[in-house]
Design an enzyme around this catalytic site. Structure first.
Site, short mmCIF file in Angstrom:
data_model
loop_
_atom_site.label_atom_id
_atom_site.label_comp_id
_atom_site.label_asym_id
_atom_site.label_seq_id
_atom_site.Cartn_x
_atom_site.Cartn_y
_atom_site.Cartn_z
NE ARG A 32 41.49 37.39 44.32
CZ ARG A 32 42.47 37.12 43.69
NH1 ARG A 32 43.52 37.63 43.39
NH2 ARG A 32 41.97 36.98 42.73
CG ASP A 33 42.94 39.74 40.52
OD1 ASP A 33 43.80 39.88 41.10
OD2 ASP A 33 42.23 39.33 39.07
CG HIS A 37 39.48 36.89 36.76
ND1 HIS A 37 38.96 37.02 37.90
CD2 HIS A 37 40.67 36.67 36.06
CE1 HIS A 37 40.15 38.43 37.81
NE2 HIS A 37 41.24 38.24 37.08
CG HIS A 75 43.70 39.37 33.70
ND1 HIS A 75 44.81 39.51 34.83
CD2 HIS A 75 42.65 39.38 35.15
CE1 HIS A 75 44.76 39.24 35.90
NE2 HIS A 75 42.98 38.91 36.49
CB CYS A 105 49.47 41.34 34.35
SG CYS A 105 49.69 39.42 34.04
CG ASN A 122 40.94 42.77 37.88
OD1 ASN A 122 41.25 41.33 37.53
ND2 ASN A 122 41.90 43.00 38.23
#
Length: 299
Positions: A12-13, A205, A207, A238, A247
């Site tokens: 997803r991310d 989470h 980054h 981002c 990530n």
């Protein structure tokens, strides 16, 4: 031996930031490889309008086929939803868990989804009331810093959690949206959160925009959060830091945790293989280091 719950969010991310459309069969292959590596919790898509994120236009097919293939393996699958419509779509596909995002920062929430934080909380309450049996985790964007407002006051973080608990939410993810958090900042925030809400469930989470992702994730683990997210290959980005990696790379995180004898249940060599495959078939913004080095033998 300490144990950490590892949550993979690449499908997803990571995928949502890739401009060129990734064929559904490639997405499913990556998911299969991650499951073969031992991943037991995974975010596999986002039920958003295709005009907003074209990459997620096949979310229903990805989720349905993944559940058909792997639903009896004891794996926790979930997807991101922006609103009640998306939550209903996820439920119709058979998902038992969803993730939704609210920014701690008013400015970021407005820029990201054109809502005030209060309006987003009201939307979350409607989801909670409409789908009482759905497991919901609230991801709190800009928990540590905001591109518009700077460092996020810890009290603002605590206030969002407080309101979430009142709604009936008991799972939260502290998200470092733009990758500006440092280990001391993460440690201080996690300690405050755990002190005020010792009975709630938290994930982290982080980054890796500025290369502090692994260190900040470890700081969060040491401060008391034993549930951490990462994306295979470090794929991502981002929107407020163009060109920057996004990530923390799953394989980098698993390598570090293995070296520290922190158990995750994930096979490093297999998740490294998944990262290598991903790089071969998907053009994206990667941040992983281990793929450039090679395999190692777990001891």
């Amino acid at each position: 031996m300490q144990t950490v719950k590892f949550i993979e969010v690449g499908p997803r991310d990571g995928f949502q930031n890739v401009k060129k459309y990734i064929p559904t069969e490639v997405k499913l292959k990556v998911i299969d490889l991650l499951i073969d590596a031992g991943v037991k919790s995974m975010e596999i898509g986002s039920f958003v309008h295709p005009k907003a994120i074209p990459q997620m236009k096949d979310a229903k097919e990805v989720v349905t086929k993944t559940l058909e293939t792997h639903q009896d393996k004891g794996i926790e699958f979930f997807a991101l939803v922006p609103n009640l419509f998306g939550a209903k779509a996820a439920a119709e596909c058979g998902l038992k868990k969803i993730d939704t995002v609210i920014s701690v920062s008013e400015s970021h929430n407005k820029a990201n989804i054109n809502r005030t934080v209060e309006e987003s909380l009201q939307g979350l309450e409607r989801i909670r009331e409409t789908l009482p049996d759905m497991e919901i985790i609230l991801s709190m964007a800009t928990t540590f810093t905001c591109p518009f407002e700077g460092i996020t006051p810890i009290e603002n973080v605590l206030n969002i959690i407080r309101q979430g608990v009142k709604i009936g939410i008991h799972q939260f993810c502290l998200a470092d949206t733009i990758g500006q958090a440092d280990p001391a900042m993460v440690r201080k925030t996690v300690q405050a959160v755990k002190e005020d809400f010792p009975d709630e469930y938290f994930e982290l989470h982080i980054h890796d925009t500025r290369g502090m992702g692994i260190a900040s994730t470890l700081a969060g683990i040491e401060a008391g959060i034993a549930n951490v997210q990462a994306a295979v290959g470090g794929l991502g980005g981002c929107p407020f830091a163009p060109g920057a990696s996004g990530n923390v790379a799953s394989e980098d995180l698993i390598y570090m945790l293995d070296a520290m004898e922190i158990k995750t249940g994930v096979d490093f060599n297999k998740i490294l293989a998944a990262a290598k495959y991903e790089r071969q078939v998907i053009e994206g913004n990667y941040s992983g280091h281990q793929v450039l080095i090679g395999e190692h033998c777990n001891t």
